[in-house]
Scaffold this motif. Structure first.
Motif, PDB file in Angstrom:
ATOM      1  N   UNK A  97      21.738 -31.776 -31.457  1.00 48.85           N
ATOM      2  CA  UNK A  97      20.906 -31.220 -30.401  1.00 48.85           C
ATOM      3  C   UNK A  97      20.063 -32.488 -29.594  1.00 48.85           C
ATOM      4  N   UNK A  98      20.126 -33.471 -30.489  1.00 51.31           N
ATOM      5  CA  UNK A  98      19.074 -34.648 -29.947  1.00 51.31           C
ATOM      6  C   UNK A  98      19.797 -35.362 -28.600  1.00 51.31           C
ATOM      7  N   UNK A  99      20.937 -35.421 -28.608  1.00 58.26           N
ATOM      8  CA  UNK A  99      21.258 -36.047 -27.127  1.00 58.26           C
ATOM      9  C   UNK A  99      21.302 -35.177 -26.103  1.00 58.26           C
ATOM     10  N   UNK A 100      21.366 -33.992 -26.292  1.00 54.17           N
ATOM     11  CA  UNK A 100      20.946 -32.831 -25.250  1.00 54.17           C
ATOM     12  C   UNK A 100      19.589 -32.901 -24.735  1.00 54.17           C
ATOM     13  N   UNK A 101      18.767 -32.936 -25.878  1.00 56.65           N
ATOM     14  CA  UNK A 101      17.361 -32.915 -25.435  1.00 56.65           C
ATOM     15  C   UNK A 101      17.014 -34.390 -25.018  1.00 56.65           C
ATOM     16  N   UNK A 102      17.557 -35.534 -25.403  1.00 52.33           N
ATOM     17  CA  UNK A 102      17.170 -36.512 -24.866  1.00 52.33           C
ATOM     18  C   UNK A 102      17.491 -36.671 -23.322  1.00 52.33           C
ATOM     19  N   UNK A 103      18.873 -36.053 -22.963  1.00 54.85           N
ATOM     20  CA  UNK A 103      19.113 -36.304 -21.462  1.00 54.85           C
ATOM     21  C   UNK A 103      17.952 -35.344 -20.825  1.00 54.85           C
ATOM     22  N   UNK A 104      17.692 -34.187 -21.379  1.00 57.86           N
ATOM     23  CA  UNK A 104      16.658 -33.114 -20.697  1.00 57.86           C
ATOM     24  C   UNK A 104      15.406 -33.690 -20.355  1.00 57.86           C
ATOM     25  N   UNK A 105      14.883 -34.447 -21.544  1.00 62.51           N
ATOM     26  CA  UNK A 105      13.509 -34.852 -21.445  1.00 62.51           C
ATOM     27  C   UNK A 105      13.576 -36.150 -20.509  1.00 62.51           C
ATOM     28  N   UNK A 106      14.652 -37.017 -20.509  1.00 66.20           N
ATOM     29  CA  UNK A 106      14.692 -38.300 -19.711  1.00 66.20           C
ATOM     30  C   UNK A 106      14.839 -37.876 -18.494  1.00 66.20           C
ATOM     31  N   UNK A 107      15.248 -36.845 -17.927  1.00 62.10           N
ATOM     32  CA  UNK A 107      15.287 -36.370 -16.652  1.00 62.10           C
ATOM     33  C   UNK A 107      13.700 -35.963 -16.338  1.00 62.10           C
ATOM     34  N   UNK A 108      12.814 -35.852 -16.906  1.00 62.64           N
ATOM     35  CA  UNK A 108      11.515 -35.381 -16.425  1.00 62.64           C
ATOM     36  C   UNK A 108      10.457 -36.816 -17.109  1.00 62.64           C
ATOM     37  N   UNK A 109      11.144 -37.878 -17.216  1.00 62.89           N
ATOM     38  CA  UNK A 109      10.289 -39.111 -17.576  1.00 62.89           C
ATOM     39  C   UNK A 109       9.173 -39.402 -16.704  1.00 62.89           C
ATOM     40  N   UNK A 110       9.075 -39.180 -15.624  1.00 58.13           N
ATOM     41  CA  UNK A 110       7.786 -39.313 -14.656  1.00 58.13           C
ATOM     42  C   UNK A 110       6.745 -38.384 -15.333  1.00 58.13           C
ATOM     43  N   UNK A 111       7.238 -37.251 -15.836  1.00 54.05           N
ATOM     44  CA  UNK A 111       5.975 -36.436 -16.203  1.00 54.05           C
ATOM     45  C   UNK A 111       5.938 -36.474 -17.618  1.00 54.05           C
ATOM     46  N   UNK A 112       6.659 -36.231 -18.403  1.00 51.01           N
ATOM     47  CA  UNK A 112       6.495 -36.512 -20.032  1.00 51.01           C
ATOM     48  C   UNK A 112       6.322 -38.077 -20.421  1.00 51.01           C
ATOM     49  N   UNK A 113       6.968 -38.847 -19.669  1.00 52.96           N
ATOM     50  CA  UNK A 113       6.713 -40.305 -20.042  1.00 52.96           C
ATOM     51  C   UNK A 113       8.112 -40.943 -20.930  1.00 52.96           C
ATOM     52  N   UNK A 114       8.012 -41.823 -21.479  1.00 58.10           N
ATOM     53  CA  UNK A 114       8.947 -42.481 -22.434  1.00 58.10           C
ATOM     54  C   UNK A 114       9.215 -41.525 -23.660  1.00 58.10           C
ATOM     55  N   UNK A 115      10.551 -41.441 -23.919  1.00 59.25           N
ATOM     56  CA  UNK A 115      10.633 -40.669 -25.299  1.00 59.25           C
ATOM     57  C   UNK A 115      11.431 -41.395 -26.165  1.00 59.25           C
ATOM     58  N   UNK A 116      11.284 -41.116 -27.534  1.00 59.97           N
ATOM     59  CA  UNK A 116      12.140 -41.511 -28.784  1.00 59.97           C
ATOM     60  C   UNK A 116      11.870 -40.819 -29.776  1.00 59.97           C
ATOM     61  N   UNK A 117      13.183 -40.922 -30.607  1.00 62.86           N
ATOM     62  CA  UNK A 117      13.237 -40.217 -31.667  1.00 62.86           C
ATOM     63  C   UNK A 117      12.662 -40.810 -33.013  1.00 62.86           C
ATOM     64  N   UNK A 118      11.757 -40.313 -33.707  1.00 66.12           N
ATOM     65  CA  UNK A 118      11.033 -40.965 -34.944  1.00 66.12           C
ATOM     66  C   UNK A 118      11.738 -40.166 -36.116  1.00 66.12           C
ATOM     67  N   UNK A 119      11.546 -40.904 -37.365  1.00 59.75           N
ATOM     68  CA  UNK A 119      11.716 -40.651 -38.549  1.00 59.75           C
ATOM     69  C   UNK A 119      11.232 -39.207 -39.098  1.00 59.75           C
ATOM     70  N   UNK A 120      12.107 -38.398 -39.575  1.00 57.04           N
ATOM     71  CA  UNK A 120      11.588 -37.114 -40.069  1.00 57.04           C
ATOM     72  C   UNK A 120      12.434 -36.819 -41.282  1.00 57.04           C
TER      73      UNK A 120
END
Length: 554
Positions: A97-120
């Motif tokens: 799921x992560x690659x698809x979410x990364x692309x979707x959130x990256x398309x809204x970078x101006x709104x949500x800002x930079x994104x990164x996956x953190x350990x969990x």
């Protein structure tokens, strides 16, 4: 008038001869079994060695070759109880799921800002966004990847459980989706285990679900539990991953979203790969052992249309870059892409012999287990124990047969001999039917056969006793015999129908061994009624037509 039409005589004799023909292979069990195995091996591999040809020619091809399969308690074999680690599927779902979410959130970078996956924790996806005040928008985007759970118990629930805390977004499968995923994982594991066991030619394995996450596997005829465990426990997860780099340090720490895998061919070489594969073994539709351009063992594979498109698109966009063929977290090969591969087929070659290539092809055709299976219980049942059971069953059947024959001949004389001939054909027909349907014979099944021997003469006893009574009042022996069969018919049918009902209940409600007893008993009832009502009557009519006795003694 005591008579049987010609077409009925031909039909009865024909059925008895067919029974003899189809039961005959069981008298040459080892030879026929070797013939069947050789034919299956030649058809599967296309290779005919002198040994396989000799085994194939050991039994005529025009003869029936169906056998009564021997169960685990008679033949020996392996018993395993495995537990499927369903939690691993949760992790795989989140990783994919992560690659698809990364692309979707990256398309809204101006709104949500930079994104990164953190350990969990495993099975959980944690994403940190640059603008915590826009968390509501990030949650809305993630919810677009959640679907309603389609089961009755999960009605109204979504597949993803989403939590927002500060700048971190935590995503995992909901409880309802986990329940659906667990059931689907067990069913998929059952099917894949069954396909793997069937690929190696074992007969009538028992593969069934136990509890919520366990699978019971019993395979007659296999050498040991460790051999079966090696076949089933191998995940055979084939993936094609982009190569980030290589290293000689086995303890090197790959970056987030990356993994490290050793090379099979070059000792001490480790590849750093992207965690998300381009295509996986699930996209394979076929895999066959073959040879490469140097005549060395290899495996040819072919993708389905979806895999072919994904592989073609990746190779077209990455010419000159290496990619890794990974099997069970080991890099089999890491070739450089010279040109776009759009045909949807390829070849795996490397340090393997022909047996390993055939085994790899079997595993790839069967597919990858969706999750690792740990074995909680394993037993190897030696063939000598099974042979003792077979010998004891033979002795019991022989003693029962001799006792019944002696009783019938002493009680009914010539008619007892007729019943004995019918009893012998009853056994032949029973084994013929068991062979044709591919039934598995177990110890309870042997008990059903012994019981059938005792029950098989019940119909004859009813007929003969009725003939005795009719001899006192009927006009001549012919009429007495005819009335004996006619008036005993209803009692015979009633008695056997009640037994069939009991056998049906045992089959529906019983477990595996009880079902084997029910099947054997049911077939025995049908064949015994046929031989008692039709075969003994035919023998009696033929004797009467030749002898023309004025009086008979039953």
């Amino acid at each position: 008038m005591l008579q049987i039409d010609r077409w009925k005589r031909i039909l009865i004799i024909g059925i008895c001869l067919l029974g003899l023909l189809y039961a005959l292979p069981n008298a040459f069990y080892s030879r026929v079994e070797a013939h069947n195995d050789a034919v299956a091996r030649i058809e599967a591999t296309g290779v005919e060695t002198p040994e396989l040809a000799a085994a194939r020619d050991g039994w005529p091809s025009w003869m029936p070759n169906s056998l009564v399969n021997l169960g685990l308690d008679l033949r020996g074999g392996a018993h395993l109880l495995g537990e499927v680690q369903v939690e691993q599927v949760y992790k795989a779902r989140m990783d994919s799921l992560w690659p698809e979410l990364r692309r979707a959130l990256a398309a809204e970078r101006e709104t949500v800002g930079a994104i990164r996956r953190v350990p969990s924790p495993e099975g959980t996806l944690a994403i940190e966004i640059g603008n915590p005040d826009q968390m509501a928008r990030a949650v809305e985007i993630v919810r677009g990847f959640s679907n309603p759970v389609t089961t009755l118990t999960g009605a109204g629930q979504q597949s993803l459980a989403i939590q927002a805390q500060g700048a971190t977004l935590t995503i995992q499968l909901s409880d309802a989706e986990k329940a659906v995923t667990d059931d689907r994982t067990i069913q998929q594991s059952l099917e894949i285990v069954r396909r793997r066991v069937d690929e190696v030619g074992t007969r009538e394995p028992t593969i069934m679900r136990q509890g919520e996450d366990r699978i019971l596997i019993q395979v007659p005829g296999i050498g040991s539990a460790s051999e079966l465990k090696e076949l089933i426990g191998t995940t055979a997860q084939l993936t094609f991953n982009p190569v980030v780099g290589s290293t000689g340090d086995a303890n090197a720490q790959p970056g987030l979203g990356q993994t490290i895998a050793p090379s099979v061919d070059q000792e001490g070489l480790y590849y750093i790969l992207e965690d998300s594969p381009v295509v996986t073994g699930e996209d394979l539709v076929d895999a066959m052992p073959a040879t490469d351009e140097n005549g060395l063992p290899s495996v040819n594979f072919r993708f389905n249309p979806t895999g072919a498109r994904a592989f073609g698109a990746y190779t077209s966009a990455n010419i000159g870059q290496p990619f890794a063929i990974v099997l069970d977290n080991e890099v089999i090969s890491a070739p450089v892409i010279r040109s776009a591969i759009t045909t949807g087929s390829g070849q795996i070659s490397g340090s393997m012999d022909f047996d390993q290539a055939n085994r790899l092809a079997v595993l790839l055709r069967a597919g990858a287990l969706p999750a690792e299976m740990t074995f909680l219980e394993e037993r190897t049942i030696g063939p000598e124990l099974g042979q003792d059971s077979v010998d004891a069953g033979k002795v019991a059947a022989a003693v029962g047969f001799v006792a019944v024959v002696a009783l019938m001949i002493l009680s009914y004389g010539r008619f007892g001999i007729f019943a004995t001939v019918a009893l012998a054909f009853n056994m032949l027909l029973l084994f013929a039917v068991l062979s044709i349907i591919g039934a598995t014979l177990t110890l309870p099944g042997i008990a059903g056969i012994v019981l059938t021997i005792g029950m098989a003469v019940d119909a004859n006893v009813l007929v003969f006793e009725r003939i005795r009574e009719e001899l006192k009042t009927a006009r001549g022996p012919a009429r007495a015999i005819e009335l004996g069969y006619e008036k005993a018919m209803s009692a015979i049918v009633d008695a056997n129908i009640t037994t069939l009902i009991i056998a049906a209940i045992l089959f529906v409600l019983g477990s595996g061994p009880v079902k084997g007893f029910a099947v054997t008993l049911t077939i025995g009832i049908v064949t015994s009624v046929f031989t008692a009502l039709f075969l003994t009557r035919l023998i009696t009519v033929i004797w009467f037509e030749r002898a023309r006795p004025k009086e008979i003694e039953v």
